[in-house]
Structures are given as structure tokens and as C-alpha cells.
Design an enzyme around this catalytic site. Structure first.
Site, mmCIF file in Angstrom:
data_model
loop_
_atom_site.group_PDB
_atom_site.id
_atom_site.type_symbol
_atom_site.label_atom_id
_atom_site.label_comp_id
_atom_site.label_asym_id
_atom_site.label_seq_id
_atom_site.Cartn_x
_atom_site.Cartn_y
_atom_site.Cartn_z
ATOM 1 C CD GLU A 135 12.585 -0.006 10.259
ATOM 2 O OE1 GLU A 135 12.995 0.810 11.100
ATOM 3 O OE2 GLU A 135 13.199 -1.031 9.954
ATOM 4 N N GLY A 192 6.375 4.478 8.885
ATOM 5 C CA GLY A 192 5.538 5.660 9.032
ATOM 6 C C GLY A 192 5.605 6.180 10.455
ATOM 7 C CB SER A 193 3.608 8.661 12.225
ATOM 8 O OG SER A 193 2.325 8.083 12.087
ATOM 9 C CB THR A 194 5.458 6.673 16.848
ATOM 10 O OG1 THR A 194 6.851 6.668 16.518
ATOM 11 C CG2 THR A 194 5.238 5.890 18.120
ATOM 12 C CD GLU A 241 9.139 11.997 13.295
ATOM 13 O OE1 GLU A 241 7.972 11.593 13.342
ATOM 14 O OE2 GLU A 241 10.073 11.349 12.799
ATOM 15 C CE LYS A 268 -2.066 2.712 2.890
ATOM 16 N NZ LYS A 268 -1.955 3.972 2.123
ATOM 17 N N GLY A 279 1.944 3.343 13.672
ATOM 18 C CA GLY A 279 2.563 2.064 14.041
ATOM 19 C C GLY A 279 1.815 1.405 15.190
ATOM 20 C CB CYS A 315 12.465 8.150 9.983
ATOM 21 S SG CYS A 315 13.514 7.131 8.959
HETATM 22 P P1 NAD Z 1 1.871 7.872 8.407
HETATM 23 O O1 NAD Z 1 1.999 7.016 9.601
HETATM 24 O O2 NAD Z 1 0.857 8.916 8.396
HETATM 25 O O3 NAD Z 1 1.563 6.982 7.114
HETATM 26 C C1 NAD Z 1 2.401 5.926 6.717
HETATM 27 C C2 NAD Z 1 1.581 4.928 5.934
HETATM 28 O O4 NAD Z 1 0.636 4.325 6.805
HETATM 29 C C3 NAD Z 1 0.774 5.530 4.783
HETATM 30 O O5 NAD Z 1 0.774 4.629 3.701
HETATM 31 C C4 NAD Z 1 -0.617 5.642 5.375
HETATM 32 O O6 NAD Z 1 -1.639 5.600 4.430
HETATM 33 C C5 NAD Z 1 -0.671 4.410 6.256
HETATM 34 N N1 NAD Z 1 -1.634 4.463 7.342
HETATM 35 C C6 NAD Z 1 -2.096 5.553 8.000
HETATM 36 N N2 NAD Z 1 -2.992 5.178 8.944
HETATM 37 C C7 NAD Z 1 -3.077 3.835 8.894
HETATM 38 C C8 NAD Z 1 -3.807 2.862 9.633
HETATM 39 N N3 NAD Z 1 -4.637 3.187 10.614
HETATM 40 N N4 NAD Z 1 -3.636 1.553 9.322
HETATM 41 C C9 NAD Z 1 -2.797 1.192 8.335
HETATM 42 N N5 NAD Z 1 -2.088 2.062 7.598
HETATM 43 C C10 NAD Z 1 -2.214 3.374 7.874
HETATM 44 O O7 NAD Z 1 3.324 8.433 8.150
HETATM 45 P P2 NAD Z 1 3.777 9.457 7.032
HETATM 46 O O8 NAD Z 1 3.239 10.790 7.416
HETATM 47 O O9 NAD Z 1 3.484 8.922 5.677
HETATM 48 O O10 NAD Z 1 5.351 9.426 7.192
HETATM 49 C C11 NAD Z 1 6.005 10.200 8.121
HETATM 50 C C12 NAD Z 1 6.375 9.395 9.324
HETATM 51 O O11 NAD Z 1 7.075 8.221 8.926
HETATM 52 C C13 NAD Z 1 7.302 10.109 10.259
HETATM 53 O O12 NAD Z 1 6.887 9.942 11.587
HETATM 54 C C14 NAD Z 1 8.638 9.412 10.060
HETATM 55 O O13 NAD Z 1 9.497 9.486 11.130
HETATM 56 C C15 NAD Z 1 8.227 8.040 9.728
HETATM 57 N N6 NAD Z 1 9.249 7.356 8.943
HETATM 58 C C16 NAD Z 1 9.989 6.384 9.567
HETATM 59 C C17 NAD Z 1 10.982 5.728 8.879
HETATM 60 C C18 NAD Z 1 11.791 4.653 9.543
HETATM 61 O O14 NAD Z 1 12.362 3.847 8.846
HETATM 62 N N7 NAD Z 1 11.859 4.590 10.848
HETATM 63 C C19 NAD Z 1 11.228 6.047 7.553
HETATM 64 C C20 NAD Z 1 10.454 7.018 6.940
HETATM 65 C C21 NAD Z 1 9.450 7.661 7.667
#
Ligand code: NAD
Length: 499
Positions: free
Chosen positions: A268, A245-247, A399, A192, A250, A302
């Protein structure tokens, strides 16, 4: 709306952009769409089809069926490796096109980052894991350990249909980090993409078709997190979800995974990583690495080191050099302009978020040394450097995920270790010193998944990547990623029966 559209990127590349979902090696229309926005202008590039729960079900069914099909599971590791290597080669061939669409959709500098960084890494990742496909085998535990009446072996088997959920900051690269090891270990996948940057990863569908992968092995859905993402993470036929994605998301994914079928989870997540500069450092180098550590990819990284701790005796000198270096080296421009180092922030939402944090920083008394938002179209800003911060300030705790750094000073090593660790996150940490003993002692004490000594943000595909604390669970890249997508079946053989 059709399934493909010819798009010409601002650097004059014409690319056939897939718009549909990619399920069972076919492009599929759905009932709703998501706009892809150019962050340089705020204008629409195109729209892609968005997946409903029903569409996600179809993608999962395709992946499950492919996992039951000999055309994938009957392959030798070497044959699987051939497919993955073909994907790598196509990525390499099409790197300019793919980097162009990535920069157009995300705003990252085309030449210095999308082309020289993300696309090179995506190619390297597929090439690296292609080589592992025929090197995954188990252990034999024989008579020397178990005695003559028993022998055991382990059989590393794929998990089945797995889900990859990726963010918007490195869309194509994050796709590669997840898909390559999942395929090398014999799984099938539903990916996705992020609703903010849906374009580049859809090209994987075209690549998969050209490479000739059996149908259903790779499926791609665009869609919103709260419906398509949540449904995928909750799906009882998905055996693993690998998420970046975001904590906060996660946590939701882990909950969905636990409640549905206790599926395996890799997370991650976010970070608030420290950068510690000791007085005995090579100061010019520390300035340079500090700049890339926070401002690479517009700070939308991140691992970006958004908290700087500078030893008291060099604090003023560091600030002066860092501001000067930033002003001289931050070329904020349209991402395709020559020499661009900082493109627009990814979206209006992210722009507003960064604006809010800059206002809070000023309100809470941090000293703004440089940085400003641009007037006019697009989501541009010059990088923000805040000095004289205190650890209790919001910009030191949360963050921001933008080009904003909070700088503080410290007196001694014990103090800085304690303060650097005083965060719920634990993704990365960087430090500069010419004292090798101090470097290792401090690195050992820092609560982080990755520590960079005399560098910053220096990740490498051969080395495990991931966090501790609320920055995540599991390690991607290197040989560690193979384990994320494998279960080790133990087979016990009783040899004590009569002949
Ligand atoms: P996000 O958590 O908003 O979204 C990430 C993904 O998750 C997207 O595809 C989104 O559609 C999906 N998503 C959102 N809600 C969901 C749910 N309830 N169930 C399943 N999937 C869902 O994050 P973002 O804004 O796209 O990215 C930024 C964040 O990602 C920052 O916090 C950053 O630190 C983190 N990040 C971490 C790493 C790492 O490797 N640690 C790398 C890149 C980004």
C-alpha cells in the site's frame, strides 16, 4: 533503560509505555534505542529499544515456532475469533489512553482524529475480522463438474509467519488493518513499527498478553527500515510481507521479497490523488469535502487529494469559498487543544520536506493563496493553498504528504480525465457532480483503486482499500484482506480406483 516507563500525556493521562521488543510474549531489551519525539515541541518523549538483524531473527523464530505449535494452529476458527474479539474489546476499553499516546507521538488531533477516527477504526477492524475467523472454508468441486471418477476440494490454509511493516501516519490503525486479518486466517506475525512513531503499536504487546494469546503468535519489533525492516522483508522464514509506506520503499521490499524466497507481497504505497469538481456540483459541499480530502491528518494521508481540478466556470468562486472555509475551519494547534483540526507535522524531516515543496511551488510560479509556517517550537504550519497551477509543476507531480494543495482549472470532461490520470500513482480519486451519469462515467475512467463520488477520503473497513499503478499491489480491508493471508490448497481425489 528499563522495559517500561510511566508517561503522562499532555492531556493528563498516565500510561505505562512498553519500550522493549515484544518477542514470544516477553519484553526484550536490545543494544540500541530510537528516540520518540513529540512533534508539538521537538522534545524527546522517551526512547524505545531498536531491533538489530539478530533481534529480528529471534522474532521471526518465535513466529515460526508458534505456527508449528498446536496451541495456535490447533484452535478452531471460533476459538481464534474469541482471541481477536478480546483484542478488540481491550482496544475499546483503553481507547482514550491509546489515542492519547498516538496524538502525543504523531501530532494528530486527539479528539477529532485519534480518538474518534483511528481508535474507533482499530476496534472495528479487530471486531470485524474476529467474526470471519470461523467463516473461512473452501470449495467442493464434485461429480457435476468433474464426472463421477474425480472430486476436488480446496483447503484455505494460512501462509505461516508473516511480516507487517507499517508507516507513521496512522500507526495504530495500520497495525490493526494488518494484524486482524492475519490472525483471523490463522497466521503468526512479526510487526515492525515506524521509527518515527514507535509508541502506540507497542501497546499491542500488552493487549496480546491480557487477551491470553499463545506465545509467539504476535511479535513486535521497533527498528529502522534499512536494517530491521529490510532484514524482515528479506527473511527466508517469512512467507509474506504486508507493507504500507512510500512507493520507493515498496519497490525495495518487493526486490527483497523476490530475492529471498519469492514471498507473497502486499504493498500500500503513495499517491497523488485528483479531486475533480464539476460546475454542476453542490459547491458548498464540494468545498467541505475538498478541505477534509487534503487537510485531514495534516495532509499526511496516502489517499489525500492533493491535486484539485475545478471546472473553469466555477473556478474563481470555488477558490474564494475554499480559502474562506479553510481559514475558518483549520484550527492549527497543539493536538490536545479543544477543536484542533490540524496538529504539527510528524517530524522535523517532514517539516523540512513540506517547506522545500512550498518553496518550489512558489519558484515554479504557482500562486500561493494562503499558508504559512509557524515560528517557535514544534512543526506547525497553516495549510497551503496554491492556485493557477500547471500539471508540469513539481507540486502537481510529486507526493508531498503534507497540508499542501495544488489547484488547477479544466474545460471539459475528456480533458480532466486525461489530466487526472497523468500520474504514475493510482491510489484514490474523488469527484463532485450532481449529474449521476457523468459521475459514473468519469469514475469508470479514472485510474485509481478507489473513487469517491460526492465525498472524499471516505474509506470504510468493509470495502477493499488499495491502489493501482505505482500506488500498490493487493487490497486490504473487507473480505479481500482474508485472501492476502491465505493460500488455497487444491486437493484432487481420484475415484477411479477399483473397490
Ligand atoms: P516509508 O516507506 O519511509 O516507511 C514505511 C515503513 O517501511 C517504516 O516502518 C520503515 O521503517 C520501513 N522501511 C523503510 N525502508 C525499508 C526497507 N528498505 N525495507 C523494509 N522496510 C523499510 O514511509 P513513511 O514515510 O513511514 O510513510 C509515508 C508514506 O506511506 C507515504 O508515501 C504514503 O503515501 C504512504 N502510505 C500509504 C498508505 C496506503 O495505504 N497506500 C497508507 C499510509 C501511508
Amino acid at each position: 533503560m528499563s522495559l517500561f516507563e510511566k508517561i503522562t500525556t499532555p492531556n493528563g493521562k498516565t500510561i505505562e509505555q512498553p519500550l522493549g521488543l515484544f518477542i514470544n510474549n516477553e519484553w526484550v531489551k536490545t543494544d540500541s534505542t530510537i528516540d520518540a519525539i513529540d512533534p508539538s515541541t521537538g522534545k524527546k518523549i522517551t526512547a524505545v529499544y531498536a531491533a538489530s538483524e539478530k533481534d529480528v531473527d529471534a522474532a521471526v523464530a518465535a513466529a515460526v515456532e508458534a505456527f508449528e505449535n498446536e496451541s495456535w494452529t490447533g484452535l478452531t476458527g471460533s476459538q481464534r475469533g474469541d482471541y481477536i474479539y478480546k483484542i478488540a474489546e481491550i482496544i475499546k476499553r483503553d481507547a482514550e489512553l491509546l489515542a492519547s499516546i498516538e496524538s502525543y507521538d504523531n501530532g494528530k488531533p486527539y479528539e477529532a482524529e485519534a480518538l474518534a477516527g483511528d481508535l474507533v477504526e482499530a476496534y472495528e477492524v479487530f471486531k470485524y475480522y474476529a467474526g470471519f475467523a470461523d467463516k473461512i472454508h473452501g470449495q467442493f468441486i464434485g461429480a457435476e463438474v468433474l464426472g463421477k471418477d474425480k472430486m476436488c476440494f480446496t483447503d484455505p490454509t494460512p501462509l505461516g509467519a508473516v511480516a507487517s511493516i507499517i508507516p507513521w501516519n496512522f500507526p495504530f490503525m495500520m497495525m490493526a488493518w494488518k494484524i486482524a486479518p492475519a490472525l483471523a486466517t490463522g497466521n503468526t506475525v512479526v510487526l515492525k513499527t515506524s521509527e518515527i512513531t514507535p509508541l502506540s503499536a507497542l501497546h499491542l504487546g500488552k493487549i496480546v498478553l491480557e487477551a491470553g494469546l499463545p506465545k509467539g503468535v504476535v511479535n513486535i519489533v521497533s527498528g529502522y527500515g534499512k536494517d530491521a525492516g529490510n532484514h524482515l522483508a528479506s527473511h527466508p522464514d517469512i512467507n509474506k510481507v504486508a507493507f504500507t509506506g512510500s512507493t520507493a520503499t515498496g519497490q525495495k521490499i518487493m526486490e527483497a521479497a523476490a530475492k529471498s524466497n519469492l514471498k507473497n507481497v502486499t504493498l500500500e504505497c503513495g499517491g497523488k490523488s485528483p479531486y475533480i469538481v464539476f460546475a454542476d456540483s453542490d459547491l458548498d459541499k464540494a468545498v467541505e469535502w475538498g478541505f477534509s480530502g487534503i487537510f485531514y491528518n495534516k495532509g499526511e494521508v496516502c489517499t489525500s487529494t492533493s491535486r484539485f481540478f475545478i471546472e473553469e466556470s466555477i473556478y474563481d468562486e470555488f477558490l474564494e469559498k475554499f480559502v474562506k472555509f479553510t481559514k475558518e475551519n483549520a484550527k492549527v494547534s497543539q493536538p490536545f487543544e479543544k477543536g484542533c483540526t490540524i496538529g504539527p507535522l510528524v517530524s522535523s524531516l517532514q517539516y523540512e520536506k513540506v517547506k522545500k515543496y512550498v518553496e518550489i511551488g512558489q519558484k515554479e510560479g504557482a500562486k500561493l493563496l494562503t499558508g504559512k509556517f509557524h515560528e517557535g517550537e514544534g512543526y506547525f504550519c497553516d495549510p497551503f493553498i496554491f492556485a493557477d497551477c500547471t500539471d508540469d509543476m513539481t507540486i502537481c507531480k510529486e507526493e508531498i504528504f503534507g497540508p499542501v494543495v495544488a489547484i488547477t482549472k479544466f474545460k471539459d470532461t475528456a480533458e480532466v480525465i486525461k489530466r487526472a490520470n497523468n500520474t504514475t500513482y493510482g491510489l484514490a480519486a474523488a469527484l463532485f457532480t450532481n449529474n449521476i451519469t457523468k459521475a459514473h462515467k468519469v469514475a469508470n475512467k479514472l485510474q485509481a483503486g478507489m473513487v469517491f463520488i460526492n465525498s472524499n477520503g471516505d474509506s470504510d473497513i468493509h470495502v477493499p482499500f488499495g491502489g493501482v499503478k505505482m500506488s500498490g499491489i493487493g487490497r486490504e480491508l473487507g473480505t479481500y484482506a482474508l485472501d492476502l493471508y491465505t493460500t488455497h490448497k487444491a486437493v484432487h481425489v481420484n475415484l477411479a480406483l477399483e473397490d
